[in-house]
Design an enzyme around this catalytic site. Structure first.
Site, PDB file in Angstrom:
ATOM      1  N   HIS A 115      -7.889  -4.286  -7.639  1.00 20.23           N
ATOM      2  CA  HIS A 115      -7.669  -3.626  -6.343  1.00 20.23           C
ATOM      3  C   HIS A 115      -8.955  -3.631  -5.515  1.00 20.23           C
ATOM      4  O   HIS A 115      -9.729  -2.658  -5.541  1.00 20.23           O
ATOM      5  CB  HIS A 115      -7.208  -2.177  -6.581  1.00 20.23           C
ATOM      6  CG  HIS A 115      -6.527  -1.543  -5.414  1.00 20.23           C
ATOM      7  ND1 HIS A 115      -5.263  -1.896  -4.991  1.00 20.23           N
ATOM      8  CD2 HIS A 115      -6.932  -0.564  -4.570  1.00 20.23           C
ATOM      9  CE1 HIS A 115      -4.918  -1.160  -3.951  1.00 20.23           C
ATOM     10  NE2 HIS A 115      -5.914  -0.341  -3.678  1.00 20.23           N
TER      11      HIS A 115
ATOM     12  N   ARG B 231       0.800  -1.227   0.000  1.00 19.47           N
ATOM     13  CA  ARG B 231       0.000   0.000   0.000  1.00 19.47           C
ATOM     14  C   ARG B 231       0.833   1.277   0.000  1.00 19.47           C
ATOM     15  O   ARG B 231       0.678   2.124  -0.861  1.00 19.47           O
ATOM     16  CB  ARG B 231      -0.930   0.029   1.220  1.00 19.47           C
ATOM     17  CG  ARG B 231      -1.996  -1.033   1.215  1.00 19.47           C
ATOM     18  CD  ARG B 231      -3.012  -0.760   2.311  1.00 19.47           C
ATOM     19  NE  ARG B 231      -3.919  -1.880   2.519  1.00 19.47           N
ATOM     20  CZ  ARG B 231      -4.927  -1.874   3.381  1.00 19.47           C
ATOM     21  NH1 ARG B 231      -5.151  -0.809   4.131  1.00 19.47           N
ATOM     22  NH2 ARG B 231      -5.712  -2.930   3.525  1.00 19.47           N
TER      23      ARG B 231
ATOM     24  N   TYR C  24     -18.305  12.639 -12.795  1.00 22.46           N
ATOM     25  CA  TYR C  24     -18.267  13.874 -13.574  1.00 22.46           C
ATOM     26  C   TYR C  24     -16.955  14.047 -14.334  1.00 22.46           C
ATOM     27  O   TYR C  24     -16.911  14.784 -15.328  1.00 22.46           O
ATOM     28  CB  TYR C  24     -18.461  15.091 -12.664  1.00 22.46           C
ATOM     29  CG  TYR C  24     -19.775  15.090 -11.920  1.00 22.46           C
ATOM     30  CD1 TYR C  24     -20.988  15.113 -12.603  1.00 22.46           C
ATOM     31  CD2 TYR C  24     -19.808  15.076 -10.523  1.00 22.46           C
ATOM     32  CE1 TYR C  24     -22.190  15.118 -11.921  1.00 22.46           C
ATOM     33  CE2 TYR C  24     -21.009  15.078  -9.829  1.00 22.46           C
ATOM     34  CZ  TYR C  24     -22.200  15.096 -10.533  1.00 22.46           C
ATOM     35  OH  TYR C  24     -23.385  15.094  -9.857  1.00 22.46           O
TER      36      TYR C  24
END
Length: 743
Positions: free
Chosen positions: A79, A33, A123
């Protein structure tokens, strides 16, 4: 059944179980990570985002696609974590103020340098940049290992193969368990020069490397002001701090006025918070050289700072801002990465470059091996096709007449299965003479390429030359003369800091300082008549003291706890209102009484006196408090607080006490101290007796006192003269009943 279950339970110490599980969690967090890989500079989430976009064919020439599509594909195939973690990582790769060379080309609101958040992924749209394509160049040529994804339905790369030096180019930051990383961004052209240096001189020193790789090149620009030795030391160890200042310039205005314009700010600083910080310091009167700040930024940074007046030198004003605000900040570098063996460690610049070169050599060999395999397969097929053209009639006869042409062809012409399949799949239109010539040309070219690649595999020097060619191509793309490649952070070795004395720029004006008994202070313009002050106070409040000062003076307050507090006269509130409580301007406790207020003279001496007759002389320079918490000068307690601060104006001291005794002694008997309780000045027998007044005078001028009816001179004051710490004698006839030497 229950007995069988109990027998299968294995006992384990709780500490061991916790340690084992916490270690597994820590390793997972560090490796999977938080820390980037030294070879491609990517964390797993970034690698998966780019690989997913590659599989979706979102190349720089493709149309934009909704980020929601990319996020969904990454979550579904590679993921399995929160969508926000994937989208936030994706947004960072698209922000040109966060990474030096964006890997994602974003369309829509991806946040800004003011700290405003990005729009939702439904968006925004995105595709990859050229830099991202360079990172993944050769990924389909067996250049890196692939591993199964989380559910085993597809494969994903363990590392990216490309020669683009992403770790140093775009840096990285992350917090793991027990460790963190914070790598600055650098200029790609300089990294390529450093890589070529390491290829030619693998044992090059950090100083030699840093002559090629000048230092950080932040996306927001700024000026690096550390010395070369400091930079070398930081990169040698992989840890250290860099001082980065905002870039500014002077703009000339009408009538000789000037203003400073900030065009670049330090990396990682949120512009809106920086402007708020400076505005807050201006309001708090902590930036006396600055009058105003205006943010006129559009797509480029433009912060206008107006000086207090035309007499303020711009370099001194900016030096004060650098010292007080985030216009100068420190970047704490910590190059903690996952090395090629999968272990986290802090690496110096030399180790990072060597690891990257080793990785690129491994990629080169694997791509070459993959290409050689393809050439061998193609040559095998071409060999079979050439046999067809040499024996075309016989091959056609076998195919037309034999029941099992494949077996006959293998037996008659000694062909392989691959060659036979290629012959049988050949179209009739390919049997023309022109096609035979094309096959012979391709065969010759492949043989030449095969020989060249085999020589490459056998020669370390040729491999180094190929790496230099790769790096040269990347440097050409990101040359410093290009818009994206130009160096943004310039290096200017720190010279001697400018010493700023803000007081010298305060306009010198007369004023009258007024302090009330309740601790409200104000300043009226001009030197008013102290005998007939016409000022109003809050109900229940009255005048404690008033004195003349200049706007450039320091005003000291001495309180009963023995502390000195220092205020700047220019910062005092106007006398148009009731003023402001000094307890809001300085940290004076509610139980601390203001004993004295005066204009501080650093060259003068002051006698500090305790209630029960102890005291000492202190220099004015030792009374200056640098902070609002004050400076402890006299040690006191509840029974013996400080009650006086008297300027030393003569060679003789007169003291009167509540025991009706007067003592006169030489001022030289009082010690000078920087802090303490002091010595006994006048001795009292009872605890309830205390000092009433202290006065300095010159022995040659005589001794006397002043009342409302005038000044009284004592012709013979020798009987009251004694040694310090004695009781003195009963006050003379006519001495004021108040015990005070002045009216």
């Amino acid at each position: 059944m229950s007995k069988e279950i109990i027998e299968n339970i294995s006992s384990q110490q709780l500490a061991d179980a916790l340690s084992e599980r916490y270690l597994s969690y820590a390793v997972s967090t560090i490796v999977a990570r938080a820390l980037p890989d030294v070879r491609d500079g990517l964390k797993p989430v970034h690698r998966r985002i780019l690989y997913s976009m590659l599989r979706q064919k979102l190349s720089p020439s493709a149309a934009f696609r909704k980020c929601a599509t990319v996020v969904g594909d990454v979550l579904g195939h590679y993921h399995p974590h929160g969508d926000s973690s994937v989208y936030d990582a994706m947004v960072r790769l698209a922000q040109d103020f966060s990474v030096r060379y964006p890997l994602i080309d974003g369309q829509g609101n991806f946040g800004n340098i003011d700290g405003d958040p990005q729009a939702a992924y439904r968006y925004t749209e995105s595709k990859m940049t050229d830099a991202a394509m360079l990172i993944m160049e050769g990924i389909d040529e067996d250049s890196v290992d692939m591993m199964p994804n989380f559910d085993g339905t597809t494969m994903e790369p363990t590392v990216m193969p490309g020669a683009f030096p992403n770790l140093l180019a775009n840096g990285g930051m992350g917090i793991a368990v027990g460790m963190a990383t914070n790598i600055p961004t650098h200029n790609v052209a300089e990294i390529c020069d450093a890589l070529n240096l390491m290829i030619d001189h693998p044992d090059a020193t950090t100083a030699q490397i840093m002559k090629k790789l000048i230092g950080p090149d932040f996306p927001t620009g700024g000026v690096l002001i550390d010395s070369f030795d400091t930079i070398v030391k930081n990169y040698e160890t992989g840890r250290g701090a860099f001082r980065v200042r905002a870039r500014w310039e002077i703009e000339d205005l009408e009538r000789g006025a000037q203003q400073a314009v900030i065009t670049e700010i330090p990396y990682g600083i949120v512009k809106s918070k920086l402007v708020e910080q400076i505005a807050g310091l201006i309001d708090a009167k902590k930036l006396p050289l600055v009058d105003d700040i205006i943010d006129e930024s559009t797509t480029d940074v433009r912060i206008v700072i107006t000086p207090k007046n035309r007499n303020v030198p711009m370099d001194k004003m900016m030096a004060h801002l650098f010292a007080m605000t985030d216009l100068e900040s420190r970047f704490n570098m910590n190059m903690n990465v996952i090395d090629s063996k999968g272990a986290p460690r802090v690496m110096g610049i030399g180790d990072i470059l060597r690891e990257f070169i080793t990785h690129q050599k491994d990629v080169l060999r694997r791509r070459t091996t993959w290409r050689l395999g393809n050439i061998a397969r193609r040559l095998e097929i071409l060999g079979g096709l050439l046999i067809v053209y040499l024996n075309l009639d016989r091959v056609i006869e076998i195919i037309r007449n034999e029941d099992d042409p494949k077996t006959v062809l293998v037996a008659e012409f000694n062909l392989t299965d691959v060659q036979v399949e290629a012959i049988l799949n050949t179209r009739l239109r390919s049997l023309r003479k022109l096609e035979e010539m094309e096959i012979r040309r391709e065969d010759a070219e492949l043989l030449a390429e095969q020989k060249q690649l085999q020589e490459l595999m056998a020669s370390d020097a040729m491999q180094n030359e190929q790496l230099r060619a790769w790096f040269a191509d990347i440097k050409k793309t990101y040359d410093k003369k290009t818009t994206i490649g130009r160096r943004r952070t310039t290096w200017a070795e720190q010279t001697e800091d400018i010493v700023v004395n803000a007081d010298e720029f305060i306009e010198k004006e007369p004023m009258t300082v007024i302090l009330s008994t309740m601790g409200w202070i104000r300043a009226a313009k001009g030197h008013l008549d102290l005998t007939s002050l016409d000022v109003k106070f809050k109900e229940g409040d009255e005048l404690q003291t008033a004195f003349h000062a200049m706007s450039t003076d320091k005003i000291n307050l001495f309180v009963s706890s023995g502390k000195m507090f220092t205020l700047t006269a220019a910062d005092l509130p106007s006398a148009r209102g009731f003023g402001e409580s000094v307890r809001m301007m300085a940290d004076i406790g509610a139980d601390e009484n203001i004993v004295a207020a005066f204009v501080l003279d650093a060259a003068a001496k002051y006698l500090l006196v305790g209630r029960h007759g102890n005291g000492f002389i202190v220099l004015g320079e030792n009374c200056l408090a640098q902070t609002r918490t004050g400076k402890q000068v006299m040690n006191t307690d509840a029974a013996n607080p400080a009650i006086m601060c008297v300027p030393v104006t003569g060679n003789t001291v007169a003291m009167s006490g509540s025991n009706d005794k007067l003592l006169i002694f030489d001022a030289a008997e009082i010690p000078e101290m920087t802090r303490g309780k002091g010595v006994i000045l006048q001795k009292y027998n009872a605890e309830r007796t205390y000092v009433l007044d202290v006065m300095f005078f010159d022995a040659a001028d005589g001794f006397g006192w002043t009342t409302g009816r005038g000044t009284t001179k004592l012709e013979d004051w020798a009987p009251w003269r004694g040694k310090r710490a004695s009781q003195g004698r009963t006050i003379p006839v006519g001495f004021p009943r108040s015990g005070k030497f002045g009216k």
